[in-house]
Motif scaffolding. Sequence first.
Motif, PDB file in Angstrom:
ATOM      1  N   HIS A 133      -6.497  -0.764  -2.292  1.00 24.12           N
ATOM      2  CA  HIS A 133      -7.904  -1.666  -2.042  1.00 24.12           C
ATOM      3  C   HIS A 133      -7.978  -2.881  -2.475  1.00 24.12           C
ATOM      4  O   HIS A 133      -8.602  -3.629  -1.734  1.00 24.12           O
ATOM      5  CB  HIS A 133      -8.921  -0.714  -3.004  1.00 24.12           C
ATOM      6  N   GLU A 175      -9.134  -5.358   0.412  1.00 27.11           N
ATOM      7  CA  GLU A 175     -10.750  -5.469  -0.026  1.00 27.11           C
ATOM      8  C   GLU A 175     -11.429  -6.811   0.561  1.00 27.11           C
ATOM      9  O   GLU A 175     -10.851  -7.527   1.350  1.00 27.11           O
ATOM     10  CB  GLU A 175     -10.724  -5.624  -1.616  1.00 27.11           C
ATOM     11  N   PRO A 190       0.892  -1.178   0.120  1.00 22.82           N
ATOM     12  CA  PRO A 190      -0.183   0.016  -0.133  1.00 22.82           C
ATOM     13  C   PRO A 190       0.814   1.345  -0.059  1.00 22.82           C
ATOM     14  O   PRO A 190       0.307   2.207  -0.609  1.00 22.82           O
ATOM     15  CB  PRO A 190      -0.801  -0.319   1.352  1.00 22.82           C
ATOM     16  N   ARG A 195       2.724   1.344  -3.732  1.00 20.41           N
ATOM     17  CA  ARG A 195       1.644   1.366  -4.555  1.00 20.41           C
ATOM     18  C   ARG A 195       0.245   1.676  -4.097  1.00 20.41           C
ATOM     19  O   ARG A 195      -0.574   0.847  -4.000  1.00 20.41           O
ATOM     20  CB  ARG A 195       1.496   0.099  -5.576  1.00 20.41           C
ATOM     21  N   PRO A 196      -0.035   2.994  -3.674  1.00 20.97           N
ATOM     22  CA  PRO A 196      -1.189   3.411  -3.113  1.00 20.97           C
ATOM     23  C   PRO A 196      -2.579   2.834  -3.743  1.00 20.97           C
ATOM     24  O   PRO A 196      -3.748   2.445  -3.104  1.00 20.97           O
ATOM     25  CB  PRO A 196      -1.420   4.895  -3.043  1.00 20.97           C
ATOM     26  N   SER A 197      -2.522   2.827  -5.324  1.00 22.82           N
ATOM     27  CA  SER A 197      -3.582   2.256  -5.962  1.00 22.82           C
ATOM     28  C   SER A 197      -4.043   0.956  -5.838  1.00 22.82           C
ATOM     29  O   SER A 197      -5.331   0.368  -6.211  1.00 22.82           O
ATOM     30  CB  SER A 197      -3.200   2.616  -7.562  1.00 22.82           C
ATOM     31  N   GLU A 198      -2.892   0.001  -5.113  1.00 27.12           N
ATOM     32  CA  GLU A 198      -3.232  -1.207  -5.111  1.00 27.12           C
ATOM     33  C   GLU A 198      -3.611  -1.571  -3.629  1.00 27.12           C
ATOM     34  O   GLU A 198      -4.033  -2.536  -3.373  1.00 27.12           O
ATOM     35  CB  GLU A 198      -1.866  -2.111  -5.406  1.00 27.12           C
ATOM     36  N   THR A 214       0.648  -8.324 -13.702  1.00 31.47           N
ATOM     37  CA  THR A 214       0.695  -6.850 -14.049  1.00 31.47           C
ATOM     38  C   THR A 214       1.712  -6.440 -15.333  1.00 31.47           C
ATOM     39  O   THR A 214       1.424  -5.363 -15.566  1.00 31.47           O
ATOM     40  CB  THR A 214       1.364  -6.501 -12.583  1.00 31.47           C
TER      41      THR A 214
END
Length: 372
Positions: A102, A106, A94, A97-100, A301
């Motif tokens: 979630h 999740e 996190p 890669r803040p975009s990951e 990825t």
Amino acid sequence: MKKIPQLDGVRGLAVLLVLVHNTDKYPSLHLRLISDNGWMGVDLFYVLSGFLITGILLDTKQSEGYFRNFYARRCLRIWPLYYSVLLFMFVIVPFLRPSEAHAVFEARSSPWWAFPVFLQNFLVPIPAMATGPLGVTWSLAVEEQFYLLWPLVVRFCTETRLRKIAIAVICLSPVLRFYLSPHQVNIYSNTFCRLDGLMAGALLALVVRSVGFSTAKFLTRAWITFLVMVPLALAVESAFHARWIVFSLTALTSVSLVYLALFSPQRWLQSVLTNRFMVYTGTISYGIYLLEKIPLDAARTFHLDKHQFLALPITTAVTYALAAMSWNLLEKPILKLKRFFEPRTIRPGQALRLAEGEEFCMGPGKVSPRQL
């Protein structure tokens, strides 16, 4: 004491089955039979774990510091890499890669706090589907929960009573799974539904320590059981997907294989299990098991999964490299601390070395498998 590397080979086979289980995304490789059923490698791990750990508990049950030594050694073996993986998934990913973030937190990996306390197999709805390497940690939770209580049972029960307990659990497990299956219970990761593999290994540990045990005593029955149960388990799983009974079949298959690995004089079997690749794979199997999802996710990825014949060898090589690094830089150095938790007294007439990678002699059969 003679080293018996066959059990490392068995462990290597188990982790290879799990590794290939993730190749179902590469249909052109024609590995469907193995990839669909590679999850059975977990049952082989359970039987091997039940056999080795129960043997250790039996041989040290009269020793000073029995509980302290056992739990300390288990923590030194399991926790360093496990919590490193949790740190990587819940903190490092996190952050980098803040975009990951979630994807890590999740619903399929929620609640996240279940993982540090080894309760994900009960609290996460489908723990095997958790994000990345978190998806394989449910099996560690099952083992940790079982070994929280099993040392107490071994310490205060006679071997006769332990044998009765093991047989009862093995027989009642499919009944429990059959009852729970239609009641929305995830029997795949529920500890109470996966005890027969662990107890089959425990029963084997008791048998080989029994008075009058002979290494050749069960060889024929082990071969028959193994040769019958392998196709039967695959057929029942394929035709009916009846996991409530398939787990019992894989437990019988696995305990037969462990017995054959220890006692069969067949040279071809011993050659397969003791070749350098299998033994080394078994040595670093814990790292392979926990880290294999990282290269696979990275391949997706970077869209390498579109090139199937290129992706598989690359992800496999990276998995082995990560596992080797984990073993040499993290696990192996920490395992040296086990010397502070050696038992002072042992089971009479038996030699026991609990340091990682060493062996112990068992019972009248004088077998010395490598420690888990």
